[in-house]
Design a protein around this motif. Structure first.
Motif, PDB file in Angstrom:
ATOM      1  N   GLU A   9       0.852  -1.206   0.000  1.00  0.00           N
ATOM      2  CA  GLU A   9       0.000   0.000   0.000  1.00  0.00           C
ATOM      3  C   GLU A   9       0.869   1.230   0.000  1.00  0.00           C
ATOM      4  OE1 GLU A   9      -3.214   0.906   2.793  1.00  0.00           O
ATOM      5  OE2 GLU A   9      -3.430  -1.261   2.927  1.00  0.00           O
ATOM      6  N   THR A  10       0.428   2.237  -0.707  1.00  0.00           N
ATOM      7  CA  THR A  10       1.194   3.487  -0.721  1.00  0.00           C
ATOM      8  C   THR A  10       0.355   4.619  -0.136  1.00  0.00           C
ATOM      9  OG1 THR A  10       0.392   3.948  -2.949  1.00  0.00           O
ATOM     10  CG2 THR A  10       2.524   2.888  -2.783  1.00  0.00           C
ATOM     11  N   ARG A  11       1.060   5.604   0.354  1.00  0.00           N
ATOM     12  CA  ARG A  11       0.389   6.846   0.752  1.00  0.00           C
ATOM     13  C   ARG A  11       1.311   7.994   0.366  1.00  0.00           C
ATOM     14  NH1 ARG A  11      -1.803   7.573   6.661  1.00  0.00           N
ATOM     15  NH2 ARG A  11      -3.528   6.376   5.813  1.00  0.00           N
ATOM     16  N   ASP A  12       0.764   8.940  -0.350  1.00  0.00           N
ATOM     17  CA  ASP A  12       1.554  10.087  -0.833  1.00  0.00           C
ATOM     18  C   ASP A  12       2.821   9.621  -1.548  1.00  0.00           C
ATOM     19  OD1 ASP A  12      -0.359  11.711   0.336  1.00  0.00           O
ATOM     20  OD2 ASP A  12       0.725  11.847   2.231  1.00  0.00           O
ATOM     21  N   GLU A  14       4.617   7.024  -1.143  1.00  0.00           N
ATOM     22  CA  GLU A  14       5.564   6.208  -0.370  1.00  0.00           C
ATOM     23  C   GLU A  14       4.884   4.912   0.054  1.00  0.00           C
ATOM     24  OE1 GLU A  14       8.647   7.420   1.158  1.00  0.00           O
ATOM     25  OE2 GLU A  14       8.507   9.179  -0.146  1.00  0.00           O
ATOM     26  N   LEU A  15       5.679   3.850   0.177  1.00  0.00           N
ATOM     27  CA  LEU A  15       5.100   2.601   0.675  1.00  0.00           C
ATOM     28  C   LEU A  15       4.815   2.731   2.163  1.00  0.00           C
ATOM     29  CD1 LEU A  15       7.452   0.150  -1.185  1.00  0.00           C
ATOM     30  CD2 LEU A  15       4.963   0.125  -1.365  1.00  0.00           C
ATOM     31  N   ARG A  16       3.685   2.228   2.588  1.00  0.00           N
ATOM     32  CA  ARG A  16       3.389   2.238   4.025  1.00  0.00           C
ATOM     33  C   ARG A  16       4.145   1.101   4.692  1.00  0.00           C
ATOM     34  NH1 ARG A  16      -2.723   2.906   5.505  1.00  0.00           N
ATOM     35  NH2 ARG A  16      -1.723   3.313   7.496  1.00  0.00           N
ATOM     36  N   ASN A  17       4.548   1.337   5.935  1.00  0.00           N
ATOM     37  CA  ASN A  17       5.365   0.361   6.649  1.00  0.00           C
ATOM     38  C   ASN A  17       4.705  -1.014   6.756  1.00  0.00           C
ATOM     39  OD1 ASN A  17       7.865   0.074   7.893  1.00  0.00           O
ATOM     40  ND2 ASN A  17       6.842  -0.062   9.885  1.00  0.00           N
ATOM     41  N   VAL A  18       3.379  -1.025   6.809  1.00  0.00           N
ATOM     42  CA  VAL A  18       2.676  -2.302   6.947  1.00  0.00           C
ATOM     43  C   VAL A  18       2.945  -3.210   5.736  1.00  0.00           C
ATOM     44  CG1 VAL A  18       0.458  -1.581   5.921  1.00  0.00           C
ATOM     45  CG2 VAL A  18       0.477  -3.294   7.741  1.00  0.00           C
ATOM     46  N   VAL A 190      -6.841  13.029  -4.348  1.00  0.00           N
ATOM     47  CA  VAL A 190      -7.117  12.954  -2.913  1.00  0.00           C
ATOM     48  C   VAL A 190      -6.448  14.166  -2.278  1.00  0.00           C
ATOM     49  CG1 VAL A 190      -6.734  11.637  -0.787  1.00  0.00           C
ATOM     50  CG2 VAL A 190      -7.187  10.427  -2.933  1.00  0.00           C
ATOM     51  N   ILE A 191      -7.250  15.004  -1.623  1.00  0.00           N
ATOM     52  CA  ILE A 191      -6.667  16.192  -0.987  1.00  0.00           C
ATOM     53  C   ILE A 191      -6.686  15.947   0.511  1.00  0.00           C
ATOM     54  CG2 ILE A 191      -6.903  18.687  -0.657  1.00  0.00           C
ATOM     55  CD1 ILE A 191      -8.572  18.382  -3.435  1.00  0.00           C
ATOM     56  N   VAL A 198       3.264  12.293  12.642  1.00  0.00           N
ATOM     57  CA  VAL A 198       3.356  10.845  12.437  1.00  0.00           C
ATOM     58  C   VAL A 198       1.961  10.224  12.260  1.00  0.00           C
ATOM     59  CG1 VAL A 198       4.263   8.739  13.518  1.00  0.00           C
ATOM     60  CG2 VAL A 198       5.329  10.950  14.007  1.00  0.00           C
ATOM     61  N   ASP A 199       1.864   9.254  11.344  1.00  0.00           N
ATOM     62  CA  ASP A 199       0.603   8.554  11.092  1.00  0.00           C
ATOM     63  C   ASP A 199       0.211   7.723  12.321  1.00  0.00           C
ATOM     64  OD1 ASP A 199      -1.429   6.982  10.204  1.00  0.00           O
ATOM     65  OD2 ASP A 199      -0.323   6.037   8.570  1.00  0.00           O
ATOM     66  N   LEU A 200      -0.982   7.970  12.824  1.00  0.00           N
ATOM     67  CA  LEU A 200      -1.432   7.350  14.076  1.00  0.00           C
ATOM     68  C   LEU A 200      -1.373   5.826  14.034  1.00  0.00           C
ATOM     69  CD1 LEU A 200      -2.645   8.050  16.818  1.00  0.00           C
ATOM     70  CD2 LEU A 200      -4.884   8.158  15.748  1.00  0.00           C
ATOM     71  N   SER A 201      -1.851   5.229  12.930  1.00  0.00           N
ATOM     72  CA  SER A 201      -1.948   3.762  12.924  1.00  0.00           C
ATOM     73  C   SER A 201      -0.579   3.088  12.815  1.00  0.00           C
ATOM     74  CB  SER A 201      -2.876   3.285  11.806  1.00  0.00           C
ATOM     75  OG  SER A 201      -2.510   3.889  10.610  1.00  0.00           O
TER      76      SER A 201
END
Ligand code: FAD
Length: 321
Positions: A9-12, A14-18, A190-191, A198-201
């Protein structure tokens, strides 16, 4: 060769750590199978695919299409079905994120296969791979085995540590162009709200405030402490309902489920619905002026006192470290 697909999964961009944790989970499921990392998007995914290899994937497949720039369950669903049909994996792993929770039941149903969701631990005995997942709002754990066919597995963030990144690892990166047909919805853009750190999850440290914090101004104290600790701010529903902070910070049964290394509960009573979202945190510190508050029953460390006195003292001490 038998294989396990890992949907990243990516966000902005970047790959998410999960995603990296999902690769580690796939390795725990089977050290012998080929681990194939999947990256979905519209363009320029090779660097991300290589990251999956550095974190342990043996091969990576990028799936590109102009309509896959942003997540939709239909678009991503079609992309994943196409790659599953071609690769015929023995299992498919992804994060138990809002995307994972949305996609995997639909795909499992389409493929008439199983789903083990919200996995927090994986063990093996001579015959089986055993998945642990919390039930009854984290009060108990059930252990599941897969007896037949391929299955989707979603893993909870921050429970199965990612492998060390190793840039010397090599693996093939393949590009797959898919025909994404007749999407009823295409998300053009997506805005996001301005990021508050830091991302909470995925945070390792969370400072969460409750109704005891008394105001949005009071939350500023929590942001300062979280900043000092390199963490994120969370909240109880009590604090969100009182408009001290945004609902995106809510932790609990109807909010986010988090498992940081350190959870500092500030002015939170410890209602069962709140505990459902944080009781699996590795170390829990509670600050509450009521010595009878339920939160102390699950806390590893408790501070009985007025948060407006305790937090500045903690902040001062942490700053010295
Ligand atoms: P309170 O229960 O009011 O506790 C405030 C605490 O602050 C008290 O313990 C008090 O002693 C302490 N305090 C006050 N002043 C100070 C001070 N100066 N210094 C130190 N301590 C102080 N809740 C969630 O959190 N997440 C959920 O996802 C969630 N989902 C729900 C779903 C349903 C269906 C329902 C019915 C409820 C849900 N709730 C959820 C609400 C939950 O039941 C509680 O009402 C809520 O968690 C209480 O929030 P709180 O602990 O901040 O407030």
């Amino acid at each position: 060769m038998s294989k396990i697909l890992v949907i990243s999964e990516t966000r902005d961009g970047e790959l998410r750590n999960v995603s990296f944790e999902a690769i580690a989970a796939a390795k725990q499921i089977s050290a012998d199978k080929e681990i194939v990392g999947i990256v979905i998007g519209d363009d320029n995914l090779d660097a991300l695919a290589n990251e999956l290899i550095y974190y342990g994937a043996d091969r990576a497949v990028t799936i590109t299409h102009e309509n896959l720039k942003n997540y939709t369950s239909e678009g991503y669903g079609q992309a994943i079905l196409a790659v599953v049909k071609e690769e015929s994996p023995d299992g498919i792993v992804m994060g138990h994120t809002s995307i994972g929770k949305d996609l995997t039941p639909k795909l499992a149903s389409k493929l008439e296969t199983g789903l083990v969701s919200d996995v927090v631990g994986i063990e093996t005995d001579e015959e089986n791979v055993i998945f642990s997942r919390p039930i009854y709002s984290g009060k108990a754990f059930e252990k599941k085995i897969i007896t037949d066919g391929i299955s989707f597995i979603t893993i909870r963030s921050n429970n199965i540590p990612a492998l060390e990144r190793d840039e010397s690892r090599t693996g093939k990166v393949e590009t797959k162009e898919v025909d994404i047909a007749d999407l009823r919805i295409i998300v053009k853009d997506v805005i996001r709200k301005a990021s508050e750190g830091v991302d909470l999850s995925e945070a390792n440290v969370i400072v969460a405030g409750g109704r005891g914090v008394k105001s949005a101004d009071g939350f500023k104290l929590l942001y300062e402490l979280a900043d000092t600790l390199g963490g994120a701010v969370g909240a109880s529903r009590g604090a969100c309902d009182a408009a001290y902070c945004d609902y995106s910070l809510q932790i609990g049964q109807t909010g986010k489920v988090v498992t940081p290394d350190l959870y500092i509960a500030v002015g939170i009573s410890g209602a069962i619905q709140h505990l459902a979202g944080m009781s699996n945190s590795k170390v829990i510190v509670a600050i509450n002026k009521d010595p009878e508050a339920n939160i102390f029953n699950i806390a590893d460390y408790g501070i009985v006192g007025d948060l407006f006195e305790v937090i500045p003292m903690l902040e001062e001490e942490f700053k010295k470290i």
